[in-house]
Design an enzyme around this catalytic site. Structure first.
Site, short mmCIF file in Angstrom:
data_model
loop_
_atom_site.label_atom_id
_atom_site.label_comp_id
_atom_site.label_asym_id
_atom_site.label_seq_id
_atom_site.Cartn_x
_atom_site.Cartn_y
_atom_site.Cartn_z
N CYS A 108 3.79 9.08 8.55
CA CYS A 108 3.41 10.34 7.87
C CYS A 108 2.51 11.22 8.73
O CYS A 108 2.24 12.37 8.35
CB CYS A 108 2.77 10.04 6.54
SG CYS A 108 3.82 9.05 5.47
N HIS A 232 -1.22 15.96 4.47
CA HIS A 232 -0.05 15.15 4.16
C HIS A 232 -0.03 14.89 2.65
O HIS A 232 -1.07 14.67 2.04
CB HIS A 232 -0.09 13.83 4.93
CG HIS A 232 0.93 12.85 4.44
ND1 HIS A 232 2.26 13.19 4.30
CD2 HIS A 232 0.82 11.57 4.02
CE1 HIS A 232 2.92 12.15 3.83
NE2 HIS A 232 2.08 11.16 3.65
N ASN A 262 6.44 12.38 -1.66
CA ASN A 262 5.96 12.09 -0.30
C ASN A 262 7.15 12.14 0.66
O ASN A 262 8.00 11.26 0.64
CB ASN A 262 5.31 10.70 -0.28
CG ASN A 262 4.81 10.31 1.11
OD1 ASN A 262 5.09 10.99 2.10
ND2 ASN A 262 4.06 9.23 1.17
N1 ACO Z 1 4.89 2.66 -12.95
C1 ACO Z 1 4.12 1.96 -13.78
N2 ACO Z 1 3.26 1.02 -13.37
C2 ACO Z 1 3.16 0.82 -12.05
C3 ACO Z 1 3.95 1.50 -11.11
C4 ACO Z 1 4.84 2.47 -11.60
N3 ACO Z 1 5.63 3.20 -10.82
N4 ACO Z 1 3.62 1.08 -9.87
C5 ACO Z 1 2.68 0.15 -10.02
N5 ACO Z 1 2.40 -0.02 -11.33
C6 ACO Z 1 1.45 -0.93 -11.95
C7 ACO Z 1 1.03 -2.05 -11.04
O1 ACO Z 1 1.95 -3.11 -11.09
C8 ACO Z 1 -0.31 -2.42 -11.60
O2 ACO Z 1 -0.13 -3.26 -12.71
P1 ACO Z 1 -1.12 -4.49 -12.99
O3 ACO Z 1 -2.47 -3.88 -13.21
O4 ACO Z 1 -0.53 -5.13 -14.18
O5 ACO Z 1 -1.06 -5.34 -11.76
C9 ACO Z 1 -0.87 -1.11 -12.12
O6 ACO Z 1 0.25 -0.22 -12.24
C10 ACO Z 1 -1.90 -0.47 -11.20
O7 ACO Z 1 -1.39 -0.55 -9.88
P2 ACO Z 1 -2.22 -0.04 -8.65
O8 ACO Z 1 -1.48 -0.35 -7.40
O9 ACO Z 1 -3.63 -0.49 -8.78
O10 ACO Z 1 -2.19 1.54 -8.92
P3 ACO Z 1 -2.92 2.65 -8.11
O11 ACO Z 1 -3.73 3.43 -9.03
O12 ACO Z 1 -3.57 2.11 -6.86
O13 ACO Z 1 -1.71 3.56 -7.66
C11 ACO Z 1 -0.34 4.00 -5.73
C12 ACO Z 1 -0.68 3.01 -6.85
C13 ACO Z 1 0.17 5.28 -6.37
C14 ACO Z 1 0.74 3.40 -4.86
C15 ACO Z 1 -1.60 4.31 -4.91
O14 ACO Z 1 -2.24 3.13 -4.55
C16 ACO Z 1 -1.29 5.10 -3.67
O15 ACO Z 1 -0.92 6.24 -3.72
N6 ACO Z 1 -1.51 4.50 -2.47
C17 ACO Z 1 -1.30 5.18 -1.23
C18 ACO Z 1 0.15 5.39 -0.93
C19 ACO Z 1 0.26 6.22 0.33
O16 ACO Z 1 -0.53 7.10 0.54
N7 ACO Z 1 1.20 5.96 1.19
C20 ACO Z 1 1.15 6.80 2.38
C21 ACO Z 1 1.90 6.52 3.39
S1 ACO Z 1 3.63 6.58 3.08
C22 ACO Z 1 4.39 6.44 4.63
O17 ACO Z 1 3.74 6.32 5.65
C23 ACO Z 1 5.90 6.43 4.62
#
Ligand code: ACO
Length: 307
Positions: A108, A232, A262
């Site tokens: 990214c 980004h 994204n």
């Molecule tokens: N729908 C519903 N529930 C979900 C989903 C979904 N799509 N995805 C995960 N959950 C659940 C999880 O299983 C978890 O459940 P649990 O508490 O029972 O274990 C709960 O939701 C919370 O999950 P978290 O991972 O703690 O959620 P978070 O608030 O951290 O959000 C996210 C997750 C959106 C992925 C976030 O961490 C994020 O954006 N991270 C960075 C991603 C990023 O920036 N990537 C960049 C690079 S991409 C590249 O280089 C190609």
């Protein structure tokens, strides 16, 4: 030495996939996706090459230059059509370019790595470099994995950078990479994207803030001087957290992830395009362009628009 952005272009697939549509096949909801990511819908379709060609053509037209005027193509992609050949020569062929062409993979951060590379190429005798960021992330998404399927999307953006002895848009860069965090976000051969989202989130905020502060200091300005931040587009909460730490109000940040998701190395030019269409880009204004991604890699640049 100066380099100016003289034209921009984008390409997005026609197919819109809403959160509600994903919720039909995944255990997720529009409410969860919007609250945790800020994404409402995304575009899916095309290939790195097909989207890149359209974005590149649009950038050439916007710049008012022809294929023969381009000395080098730097093509940023995480999702090349094939392992080899690189996608760049095929895009160059489609565009009628008669110059060197190569891929850059910095996930990214790819677009900003490509812009930095282009700047170096202009410093060493090239007159115009076409930079394209193009992604077909949907091809490498496991559509039964709600962790990744709600985040990633397809699209492309491009710019033409031109050597200019008197004017300079690119005032500073701060790039980095830390392979110790490589396993946090991966896609193995024949596999799908996998990520430790929470760990990527924390590191993303840290490296964006750190590289932004370095780039601002190198440019001799402060965050108060910025008219725009073009980040980004991974997650609205990452953008909010980084802006808060940099003391930048959110109304100075460009956000397009709500409708594009994204798109990795395409996200910054897609955001620039939106800012320009909404009359947010003005001659003489300062902007911060900043990306982070798998690797981990990161890249910030301070820009002053010369047109
Ligand atoms: N729908 C519903 N529930 C979900 C989903 C979904 N799509 N995805 C995960 N959950 C659940 C999880 O299983 C978890 O459940 P649990 O508490 O029972 O274990 C709960 O939701 C919370 O999950 P978290 O991972 O703690 O959620 P978070 O608030 O951290 O959000 C996210 C997750 C959106 C992925 C976030 O961490 C994020 O954006 N991270 C960075 C991603 C990023 O920036 N990537 C960049 C690079 S991409 C590249 O280089 C190609």
């Amino acid at each position: 030495m100066g380099a100016r952005f003289i034209g921009w272009g984008i390409a997005v697939p026609d197919r819109v996939v809403t959160n509600d549509e994903l919720s039909l096949t995944l255990d997720t909801s529009d409410e969860w996706i919007v609250e945790r990511t800020g994404i409402h819908e995304r575009r899916i379709g095309g290939t790195a090459m097909s989207l890149g060609v359209i974005a590149g053509r649009n950038a050439l037209e916007d710049a008012g230059v022809e294929a023969k005027d381009i000395d080098f193509l730097v093509f940023a992609t995480t999702t090349p059509d094939r392992i080899t050949p690189a996608t760049a020569p095929m895009v160059a062929n489609e565009l009628g370019l008669k110059c060197a062409a190569m891929d850059v993979n910095a996930a990214c951060s790819g677009f900003m790595y490509a812009v930095r590379t282009a700047y170096g190429l202009l410093e060493t005798g090239n007159k115009r470099v076409l930079v394209i960021g193009s992604e077909n992330l949907s091809r490498w998404v496991d559509w039964s994995d709600r962790n990744m399927a709600v985040l990633l999307a397809d699209g492309a953006g491009a710019t033409v950078l031109e050597y200019d002895p008197t004017e300079n848009d690119l005032l500073s860069f701060s790039l980095g990479a830390d392979g110790a965090d490589a396993d946090l976000l991966t896609c193995e051969h024949g596999g799908y994207f996998q990520m430790d989202g929470a760990a990527v989130f924390r590191r993303a905020v840290r490296v964006v803030v750190d590289s932004a502060e370095k780039a601002l200091a190198m440019a001799g300005i402060t965050a108060d001087d910025l008219s725009l931040v073009i980040p980004h587009q991974a997650n609205i909460r990452i953008i909010q957290a980084a802006c808060q730490r940099l003391n930048i109000e959110m109304d100075r940040a460009v956000v397009v992830l709500d409708h594009y998701g994204n798109t990795s190395s395409a996200s910054i030019p897609l955001a620039f395009d939106d800012a320009r269409k909404n009359d947010r880009v003005h001659k003489g204004d300062y902007a911060l362009l900043t990306g982070f991604g798998a690797g981990m890699t990161w890249a910030s640049a301070v820009v002053r628009w010369s047109q």
